[in-house]
Scaffold this active site. Sequence first.
Site, PDB file in Angstrom:
ATOM      1  N   ALA A   1       0.843  -1.209   0.000  1.00 57.04           N
ATOM      2  CA  ALA A   1       0.000   0.000   0.000  1.00 57.04           C
ATOM      3  C   ALA A   1       0.875   1.255   0.000  1.00 57.04           C
ATOM      4  O   ALA A   1       1.942   1.251   0.615  1.00 57.04           O
ATOM      5  CB  ALA A   1      -0.902   0.012   1.233  1.00 57.04           C
TER       6      ALA A   1
ATOM      7  N   GLY B   1       0.168   1.391  -3.335  1.00 54.91           N
ATOM      8  CA  GLY B   1       0.019   0.711  -4.624  1.00 54.91           C
ATOM      9  C   GLY B   1       0.861   1.266  -5.768  1.00 54.91           C
ATOM     10  O   GLY B   1       0.694   0.833  -6.907  1.00 54.91           O
TER      11      GLY B   1
ATOM     12  N   CYS C   1      12.802   3.875   1.363  1.00 55.48           N
ATOM     13  CA  CYS C   1      12.933   5.305   1.052  1.00 55.48           C
ATOM     14  C   CYS C   1      13.759   5.956   2.165  1.00 55.48           C
ATOM     15  O   CYS C   1      13.401   7.000   2.682  1.00 55.48           O
ATOM     16  CB  CYS C   1      11.579   5.957   0.857  1.00 55.48           C
ATOM     17  SG  CYS C   1      10.478   5.769   2.244  1.00 55.48           S
TER      18      CYS C   1
HETATM   19  N1  SAM Z   1       5.104  -0.224  -1.982  1.00 51.74           N
HETATM   20  C1  SAM Z   1       4.252   0.892  -1.615  1.00 51.74           C
HETATM   21  C2  SAM Z   1       4.083   1.802  -2.802  1.00 51.74           C
HETATM   22  O1  SAM Z   1       4.956   1.818  -3.678  1.00 51.74           O
HETATM   23  O2  SAM Z   1       3.046   2.473  -2.886  1.00 51.74           O
HETATM   24  C3  SAM Z   1       4.795   1.607  -0.390  1.00 51.74           C
HETATM   25  C4  SAM Z   1       5.026   0.674   0.768  1.00 51.74           C
HETATM   26  S1  SAM Z   1       5.490   1.451   2.284  1.00 51.74           S
HETATM   27  C5  SAM Z   1       7.105   1.933   1.962  1.00 51.74           C
HETATM   28  C6  SAM Z   1       5.686   0.086   3.357  1.00 51.74           C
HETATM   29  C7  SAM Z   1       4.422  -0.670   3.706  1.00 51.74           C
HETATM   30  O3  SAM Z   1       4.782  -1.752   4.577  1.00 51.74           O
HETATM   31  C8  SAM Z   1       3.385   0.147   4.453  1.00 51.74           C
HETATM   32  O4  SAM Z   1       2.181   0.138   3.742  1.00 51.74           O
HETATM   33  C9  SAM Z   1       3.220  -0.564   5.794  1.00 51.74           C
HETATM   34  O5  SAM Z   1       1.895  -0.616   6.268  1.00 51.74           O
HETATM   35  C10 SAM Z   1       3.732  -1.962   5.506  1.00 51.74           C
HETATM   36  N2  SAM Z   1       4.224  -2.660   6.725  1.00 51.74           N
HETATM   37  C11 SAM Z   1       4.371  -2.170   7.958  1.00 51.74           C
HETATM   38  N3  SAM Z   1       4.818  -3.122   8.799  1.00 51.74           N
HETATM   39  C12 SAM Z   1       4.949  -4.233   8.092  1.00 51.74           C
HETATM   40  C13 SAM Z   1       5.370  -5.550   8.384  1.00 51.74           C
HETATM   41  N4  SAM Z   1       5.757  -5.903   9.621  1.00 51.74           N
HETATM   42  N5  SAM Z   1       5.365  -6.451   7.409  1.00 51.74           N
HETATM   43  C14 SAM Z   1       4.986  -6.107   6.158  1.00 51.74           C
HETATM   44  N6  SAM Z   1       4.594  -4.857   5.810  1.00 51.74           N
HETATM   45  C15 SAM Z   1       4.581  -3.950   6.761  1.00 51.74           C
END
Ligand code: SAM
Length: 458
Positions: free
Chosen positions: A112, A114, A231
């Site tokens: 998310a 996305g 990031c």
């Molecule tokens: N890939 C997305 C995009 O390009 O739009 C952005 C992703 S963001 C950097 C990281 C995501 O990892 C967040 O949505 C967060 O909710 C999720 N996240 C948080 N803790 C997590 C965990 N323990 N395992 C997997 N995902 C996790």
Amino acid sequence: MHLPEPFVRRVLDELGEAEGRALCAALDGESPVSVRLNPAKCDGGTLPALSVARAVPWCAEGRYLETRPSFTLDTDFHAGMYYVQEASSQFVGHLLGGVSLEGARVLDLCAAPGGKTTLYASLVGEGGLVVANEIDRRRASVLADNVRKWGTGNIAVTTSEPRAVCDFEAWFDVVAVDAPCSGEGMFRKDDTAREEWSEANVRLCAARQDAILREAWRALKPGGTIIYSTCTFNRDEDEGSLERMLAWAGEEVVEAPEIAVDETWGIACGAVGPWRTFRFYPHRTCGEGFFAAVACKSFDAGGRSRAPKARRDVVAPVDRKSAAELSRWVRNPAEMRFVEIVGTCYAWPEVQAEALRALSAAVPVICSGVALGRLFKGRLKPDPALALYAGLERGAVAVAELFDEEALGYLRRQEVAAGGLAEGINLVCARGRALGFAKRIGGRVNNLYPNSLRIIKQ
Ligand code: SAM
């Protein structure tokens, strides 16, 4: 708000005084604005709200804009013609340049809202499948909205812990970990990233990244490709995560095909063992701070591809008569499998149907393929997602073209004048681009645009 002191000290130490100061100055400057066009929908027509400055050099569909328009008031944004995505992150597609993606299964483990999911969906084409997993349910629902808007019909959104979805062992050709991180690369765009930064949080993020990478590796097929990105500039979360991963994965990790990077892009290329790494510093590259890395799993790694035990069977076949009605609504019915899940009919790409069935039986899937809608007395009451599907057969329904202000009114869920609509269901379009459905009953129109998506801004 100032940059965190320990962060400034660290970058001056790591990059040297001049380079470190240049990075800090860039983080206090303006962010470039960029979008990525949707190849399934952009057919060469113009996108009037976007004043394109130039192309993003590492992404065929990426465009920098001269100015930031009001995306909310652009009907093309709501039609899924493009995704607002900062340029550095678009590089993950370039990392897959040497990988054959035809029909590939991609797992986007931290998906998310996305941005990268929609990019992978465009790359794998109609016969491929992207499983977009997001642990946080609220964020997963935003992800699902963006997936429906993208309209490629080749994505399943799941919401589970990485462990559960990675029980699909050696199952994916590509696994992408866009890890939750300390967000130093977002210091320019987002003041809360500065506020929430702390050394303790960096340690927490690094530990979490280690755990996610372990799961990701299980899900990857021998010969498959893994992408790791963050990031942040923080080495503990970037190169450090890869080093710790190599300590347990050892020789199972091998180099990916070479990635061409033009010097003028300003990307700092490196390596951690077989991992190829790419650092984006905003004082050198036109984009936000970003770190990306790619490697492959050795064919010798072994491990049989296996899906976890089915825990529920929520998917039912549809009968012939229903399939005939559903077939009218899509351009390629012969390549689809029609199924019903708790009353709603879906179209799945036939080549991925067994994979989607296995997923639905094991993990919570909140959307998959294309939601077509519900059948009443043999007729389809279309789901809003069907309007946004790039493969919708327009001949199935009357088309109502609305002009800009009227179209924005429709997106606000305001009343729509009956004059321009045929009796019954209409596909509502602006500049020929589908936004949603409306139903005319005599002199009245039911606005069927989803309440959760409606524009609130005036
Ligand atoms: N890939 C997305 C995009 O390009 O739009 C952005 C992703 S963001 C950097 C990281 C995501 O990892 C967040 O949505 C967060 O909710 C999720 N996240 C948080 N803790 C997590 C965990 N323990 N395992 C997997 N995902 C996790």
